[in-house]
Scaffold this active site. Structure first.
Site, PDB file in Angstrom:
ATOM      1  N   ASP A   1      -5.661  10.338   9.503  1.00 15.13           N
ATOM      2  CA  ASP A   1      -4.527   9.828   9.686  1.00 15.13           C
ATOM      3  C   ASP A   1      -4.081   9.903  11.290  1.00 15.13           C
ATOM      4  O   ASP A   1      -3.734  10.809  11.910  1.00 15.13           O
ATOM      5  CB  ASP A   1      -3.046  10.038   9.202  1.00 15.13           C
ATOM      6  CG  ASP A   1      -3.274   9.237   7.399  1.00 15.13           C
ATOM      7  OD1 ASP A   1      -3.878   7.580   7.926  1.00 15.13           O
ATOM      8  OD2 ASP A   1      -3.756   9.359   6.832  1.00 15.13           O
TER       9      ASP A   1
ATOM     10  N   GLU B   1       1.285  -0.507   0.038  1.00 12.31           N
ATOM     11  CA  GLU B   1      -0.015  -0.496   0.343  1.00 12.31           C
ATOM     12  C   GLU B   1       0.941   1.393  -0.037  1.00 12.31           C
ATOM     13  O   GLU B   1       2.072   1.491   0.866  1.00 12.31           O
ATOM     14  CB  GLU B   1      -0.587   0.104   1.023  1.00 12.31           C
ATOM     15  CG  GLU B   1      -2.314   0.150   1.671  1.00 12.31           C
ATOM     16  CD  GLU B   1      -3.126  -0.590   2.491  1.00 12.31           C
ATOM     17  OE1 GLU B   1      -2.789   1.126   2.853  1.00 12.31           O
ATOM     18  OE2 GLU B   1      -3.648  -0.799   2.514  1.00 12.31           O
TER      19      GLU B   1
ATOM     20  N   TYR C   1     -11.451  -3.671   3.192  1.00 15.46           N
ATOM     21  CA  TYR C   1     -10.531  -2.860   3.838  1.00 15.46           C
ATOM     22  C   TYR C   1     -11.433  -2.674   5.974  1.00 15.46           C
ATOM     23  O   TYR C   1     -11.868  -1.988   5.798  1.00 15.46           O
ATOM     24  CB  TYR C   1     -10.056  -1.990   3.651  1.00 15.46           C
ATOM     25  CG  TYR C   1      -8.304  -1.796   4.867  1.00 15.46           C
ATOM     26  CD1 TYR C   1      -8.538  -1.728   6.298  1.00 15.46           C
ATOM     27  CD2 TYR C   1      -7.444  -1.099   3.967  1.00 15.46           C
ATOM     28  CE1 TYR C   1      -7.548  -0.729   7.071  1.00 15.46           C
ATOM     29  CE2 TYR C   1      -6.787  -0.516   5.278  1.00 15.46           C
ATOM     30  CZ  TYR C   1      -6.477  -0.552   6.686  1.00 15.46           C
ATOM     31  OH  TYR C   1      -5.566   0.439   7.182  1.00 15.46           O
TER      32      TYR C   1
END
Lengths: 408, 278
Positions: free
Chosen positions: B60, B49, B175
């Site tokens: 993040d 990734e 995911y």
């Protein structure tokens, strides 16, 4: 002179759609973890906005805690000096905490309470929204965490202390440009982590759906009052409305109840900083292009690769690289016009209003005033312009003094 | 068959879970990324990734934010990241590469241009963190036209109805974000994750990856028992950041952690029989 119709639900304002779109703008551009919490918020807001008990509590808070209605003041002397339209100032500077921000925090904090959330978080740039959030949190006995860029904390020490006095925890954000946009990122990160018990009070008409519409609705009290007040005083609608636009909540609040009144011209005023040509400004509508940031599609200040760039304005409250998606849409469809005012022009307007009317405006609001001063002489003295005086200038005295080389 | 599907097919026949490793492209400087990608593959990584740096990485945590900032100091653009993938493909034609990033750089490049340039460079899939399925129709159309799999996140907060809708548009793998929070946040609760994975299995035949909160060989091994792919990011990016002034050491340091994870995931004692055997 046309006879004014009573305030109606604007069909022009049948926006956004169910998923938060204003034409191509708005929407919900967030990571999956926030999608269901946003849906929960949307449903709660839809429910309580029509709930008589919620509305009555909100109205009472606005009347007795915020101090509404705020006056609509005819700036006769300034109008005469400018030699054109009659200028009326919507006095949001007289609200508790000194700006329009509290209209929204009172509403969202009440919603948080109805939703059973125990903790509120907020982002702030200049500190006005942070103070307004800390204020309602203190009153409601809720925990409050305010995210603020490290750079802004340095520039706005008094507001930081004010928030701490109110019991809020102010967290310095050290990522990115260490300003408002990074504080918003950090507040989102907090929310995603503590989503079960936390309510995120966004301070402007931006962010993912339902925030742009919800904040607009809480701020629309400004326009509803102004409309009724002018009708009562002059028996007519205004010819023009002028408001500054950072994220754009005070402008949306003033404009929204007039969107369907085709005869009312709408002017949003962005921060041109050192001038649009200099590149050092905060005017995404005037000089940016559409993109996606902070949960919505809107006009942005970005580089050729799509990275968000740093903005500049003398006024911290306008120093933001995006703008509410409804403004983006109003610009594209031509319903509102957007202009930009430089730091110097805003300062001149700050001094003019202070000396001529005895009202010291916030530097943010001074941008709207500076544009009004350009527009008014082009109008005849039968015409009426309402300028949103969105905040008071006490917080800016150090900035103004420093620019003039005076230590206070 | 796509590289992603082929990779999972081969792992399935060997009864193994995929090790998916994230690094931010161009971190701490552009010339590190290519040797790092090859070293990751040599250490046992099945899928890479590659993070596209963005100025405002809202989902993040601090570790990956700092990585983005380091890369952006070198002006690493989406186009530059595609160049790195193209260079990687000169030597490696089998390891799938997933681009992970935010929508705005793709908006600026244009959806059609992005999809064709990414396919041409050898990108296999794209995970756009701030693009939920509701907003993704136009981009999906372009990705589909160029054979790029859209990867979507599922979260602990996702309702059953949302999970079903997301699984219906996802390709490649799904995911599952194992914790409420940002990348690199607190440790995960394996039992809770196992329950969710079971729930997702009922909705899709796609392989299920689990990420967020996997820090070491032990957590990788425990997730390998319940998921088809173990996704590790911040733990690797942290090593990159710590070695930012000795960039020649980065591939070996990252590879060492990945090798330990690979070994723990593949150790017979740790392997259950529930994986990939529906």
């Amino acid at each position: 002179m046309s006879k004014p119709k009573p305030s109606a639900t604007p069909s022009y304002g049948d926006m956004p759609d169910e998923r938060g779109h204003f034409g191509p703008y708005g929407g919900m551009f967030v990571a999956e973890t926030l999608m269901d919490p946003l849906e929960e918020l949307r449903q709660a807001y839809q429910h309580y906005r029509n709930d008589p008990d919620f509305q009555a509590t909100l109205d009472a808070d606005l009347a007795h805690f915020v101090g509404r209605p705020s006056p609509l003041y005819h700036a006769e002397r300034w109008s005469k000096v400018l030699g054109g339209a009659q200028i009326y100032l919507k006095r949001e500077d007289l609200n508790h905490t000194g700006a329009h921000k509290i209209n929204n925090t009172v509403g969202q904090a009440l919603l948080a309470q109805y939703m059973g959330k125990k903790r509120i978080i907020a982002e702030t740039g200049a500190g006005q929204h942070g103070v307004a959030s800390a204020t309602v949190a203190a009153r409601m006995g809720m925990d409050c965490v305010v995210y603020m860029g490290e750079e802004d904390i340095r520039r706005q020490a008094i507001n930081v202390y004010r928030m701490r006095l109110l019991g809020a925890k102010v967290v310095a954000v050290t990522s990115g440009s260490r300003t408002l946009k990074d504080a918003l990122n950090e507040a989102m990160r907090d929310w995603v982590t503590n989503v079960d018990d936390t309510f995120y009070i966004i301070g402007t008409v931006a962010g993912p759906h339902p925030y742009p519409a919800m904040v607009r609705d809480f701020q629309a009290v400004i326009g509803r009052e102004a409309r009724a007040q002018l009708f009562e005083r002059c028996g007519r609608l205004p010819d023009a409305l002028v408001a500054c636009v950072g994220g754009g909540s005070n402008a949306m609040g003033l404009f929204y109840p007039f969107l369907n009144d085709a005869g009312v011209a709408l002017y949003g005023v962005e921060a041109a900083g050192d001038g649009l040509i200099s590149g050092r400004h905060a005017a995404p509508l005037c000089a940016g292009r559409p993109g996606v940031l902070h949960g919505n599609r809107t006009y942005l200040m970005e580089d050729a690769q799509g990275q968000i760039i740093e903005t500049h304005s003398i006024s911290a409250g306008l120093d933001y690289p995006g703008v509410g998606p409804e403004h983006a849409w109003l610009k594209d469809c031509g319903r509102a016009k957007y202009a930009a005012i430089t730091d110097d022009e805003a300062l001149q307007a700050f001094h003019a209003l202070t000396r001529i009317e005895g009202i010291m405006p916030a530097l943010e609001s001074s941008h709207a005033l500076a544009y009004a001063a350009k527009l008014a002489p082009e109008m005849d003295n039968e015409q009426i312009m309402i300028v949103n005086l969105s905040g008071r200038g006490d917080k800016d005295i150090h900035t103004v003094a420093a620019l003039e080389g005076i230590e206070v | 068959m796509s590289r992603v599907a082929t990779t999972f097919e081969q792992l399935r026949s060997r009864r193994r879970s995929a090790l998916v490793a994230y690094v931010t492209a161009g971190d701490p400087q552009p010339d590190v990324t290519l040797p790092l990608m090859h070293a990751m593959v040599d250490a046992g990584v099945d899928i890479i990734e590659l993070g596209v740096p963005f100025s405002d990485p809202m989902a993040d945590g601090p570790v990956i934010q700092a990585a983005s900032e380091r890369a952006l100091r070198h002006g690493v653009s989406l186009a530059a990241v595609l160049g790195m993938v193209r260079a990687f493909r000169a030597k490696n034609t089998t390891t799938p590469v997933v681009l992970m990033g935010y929508l705005n750089p793709i908006e600026v490049m244009g959806y059609g241009q992005f999809a064709s340039a990414a396919a041409e460079a050898g990108v296999d899939a794209a995970l756009t963190v701030d693009l939920p399925p509701e907003e993704s129709r136009e981009l999906l159309h372009h990705l589909d036209a160029h054979g790029i799999d859209p990867i979507f996140l599922l979260a602990p907060t996702s309702s059953a109805e949302r999970m079903a809708r997301i699984c219906s548009v996802a390709r490649g793998f799904v995911y599952y974000v194992s914790v409420k929070g940002v990348t690199g946040s607190a440790s995960l609760d394996v039992a809770a994750v196992a329950g969710k994975v079971k729930q997702i299995r009922a909705l899709t035949g796609l392989p299920i990856g689990v990420g967020f909160g996997i820090k070491d060989a032990d957590s990788a091994a425990r997730i390998a028992e319940i998921a088809d792919a173990v996704i590790v990011g911040s733990a690797l990016v942290k090593l990159v950041g710590e070695s930012a002034d000795q960039t020649d050491q980065i591939p070996a340091r990252v590879a060492a952690l990945l090798s330990a994870m690979r070994q723990a995931m593949d150790a017979p004692a740790m392997r259950g029989d529930t994986r990939l055997s529906r």
